[in-house]
Design an enzyme around this catalytic site. Structure first.
Site, short mmCIF file in Angstrom:
data_model
loop_
_atom_site.label_atom_id
_atom_site.label_comp_id
_atom_site.label_asym_id
_atom_site.label_seq_id
_atom_site.Cartn_x
_atom_site.Cartn_y
_atom_site.Cartn_z
N HIS A 1 1.34 2.39 -3.56
CA HIS A 1 0.21 3.17 -4.07
C HIS A 1 0.21 4.58 -3.47
CE1 HIS A 1 -1.50 -0.19 -6.12
NE2 HIS A 1 -1.85 -0.86 -5.04
N GLU B 1 0.82 -1.21 0.00
CA GLU B 1 0.00 0.00 0.00
C GLU B 1 0.86 1.27 0.00
OE1 GLU B 1 -3.02 -0.17 -0.66
OE2 GLU B 1 -3.21 -2.34 -0.38
#
Length: 434
Positions: free
Chosen positions: A28, A25
């Site tokens: 991202h 994550e």
């Protein structure tokens, strides 16, 4: 003590899993912020929030169920054809589309009109969505290299584990000699258990693959073999026999059930932990990626056997699909193995590396709601817009990925059913390493 170590192994794997998810994550998050997209949330896990803290415009937190994670970006999908984002419809399919579109605009604030995901150029959106899986790939490579070059892996060596007294075709299901079987070249030459083969026919043999290949192409020849025996080098002479031996593929791996005529010396190679150089490590990782791709493609064909293992009397195959629970159990088993702590650590690291490689490949499937689905949507938009530009046609505008949400729900449903099946199999009939 064994139970305590088993639990410790599960905890260690769970921690590694959380780190892998957070790392994914982070890919991202960092690229989204780099391109000016507003990210209200960065979460590791699902379900109830255990801990969170706001820093700047983003809430960072950990949730109770460590089976995934997410970041929430505003404006993942463009507005509908009518320019509205809150339109409703009685059609269930249309309702799915509009629900997804509305969720993408939650927490929209003044000034966010230019900070929405869909407003970024396709190549930037590709980078944002690819960055997550790519982080898993980077971590997998780093962990694999740590094990291969730092700890080493079990493989055959040039040391002699045992000497065969006679020549027996490997396709024959026996290990005892008949009176008609000729003596093996290794036995006739005086080779002994514990010898380490230094050179074969004048060529250095630092690894098993080199030695094996040299033996196979020397059928019918009498060759000098230098061995290290108790610190002293001795030269033996052996006439290499022709025998039926296991076939090798292009990568040097044995092909099960297939045999060829080749040179035969007649000894079993000892196995040991051998550190790899960078070139060998790259070759090994390339082969593992190929194996992982093949396994991913073969998943549908393994469902019947997995169902039989979960609800019937079928065995759980070693290469059976395994989920987070199954991997955690393997982590627990690793902690209970009677092997040096360094090798336990190496196995943990290898398990986590394989998990990250699987995350990369799985997320790259061009299906929503996976990252690969958003990448495919951005690439399709780029192709449409560039084609329209070349043909001097009006710009078709952003590709509305939200229209694919009904398909995404079907795909997600299939994944959920498969995950539940794997979970049940991992509980009632787990893959075991010991």
């Amino acid at each position: 003590m064994t139970t305590l170590m088993f639990i410790l192994g599960i905890v260690v794997f769970a921690f590694g899993l959380l780190v892998s998810i957070a790392w994914h994550e982070l890919g991202h998050l960092s690229t989204a912020k780099l391109f000016g997209i507003r990210v209200p949330q960065y979460m590791v896990g699902f379900g109830p929030t255990l801990w969170s803290r706001h820093k700047g415009e983003t809430e960072y937190g950990i949730k109770a169920i460590p089976f995934g994670g997410y970041i929430r970006m505003i404006g993942m999908f463009p507005p509908g054809d009518d320019g509205r984002i809150t339109a409703r419809s009685t059609s269930p399919w249309r309702g799915m589309i509009e629900d997804a579109r509305t969720a993408a605009y939650e927490e929209l604030k003044p000034g966010d009109e230019t900070r929405m995901f869909y407003t970024r150029k396709p190549w930037k959106r590709v980078i944002v969505m690819f960055a997550g899986p790519f982080m898993n790939l980077v971590l997998a490579v780093a962990l694999f290299l740590t094990v291969l070059m730092g700890f080493g892996i079990q493989q055959q060596t040039t040391s002699v584990a045992s000497v065969s007294p006679c020549v027996i075709a490997q396709s024959e299901n026996r290990d005892t000699c008949k009176s008609s079987d000729p003596a093996s070249p290794a036995a006739a030459a005086g080779m002994e258990k514990g010898d380490r083969i230094v050179s074969f026919d004048g060529k250095r043999t630092d690894d098993w693959d080199t030695l094996s290949d040299l033996i196979r192409v020397s059928a019918g020849q009498e060759v000098p073999i230098v061995v290290d025996r108790d610190g002293k080098e001795l030269t033996l002479h052996a006439k290499i026999a022709t025998n039926q031996v296991a076939k090798k593929d292009s990568s040097g791996a044995y092909v099960e059930g297939e045999y060829v005529k080749a040179g035969f010396l007649g000894f079993s190679a000892a196995t040991g932990v051998v550190k790899q150089d960078f070139g060998d490590s790259v070759t090994w990782m390339t082969e593992r990626v190929g194996d992982a791709v093949d396994s991913l493609a073969a998943l549908p064909s393994k469902v019947p056997a997995l169902w039989d293992a979960a609800f019937g009397d079928g065995p759980r195959e070693p290469d059976s699909p395994m989920g987070v629970v199954g991997a955690a159990r393997v982590g627990g088993e690793i902690a209970t193995l009677d092997i040096p702590a360094s090798q336990q650590l190496a196995m943990f690291v290898m398990l986590l590396a394989g998990f990250n490689l699987s995350l990369f490949l799985f997320n790259m499937l061009p299906l929503l709601p996976l990252d690969g689905g958003h990448i495919a949507g951005a690439l399709w938009e780029s192709l449409r817009r560039n084609t329209a530009k070349v043909l001097r046609r009006p710009d078709p505008g952003p590709f509305d990925v939200a229209k694919l949400m009904p398909v995404a729900y079907v795909v997600a449903g299939i994944f959920i059913c498969f995950t539940i099946l794997v979970l049940i199999a991992d509980v009632v009939n787990p893959v075991r390493i010991s």
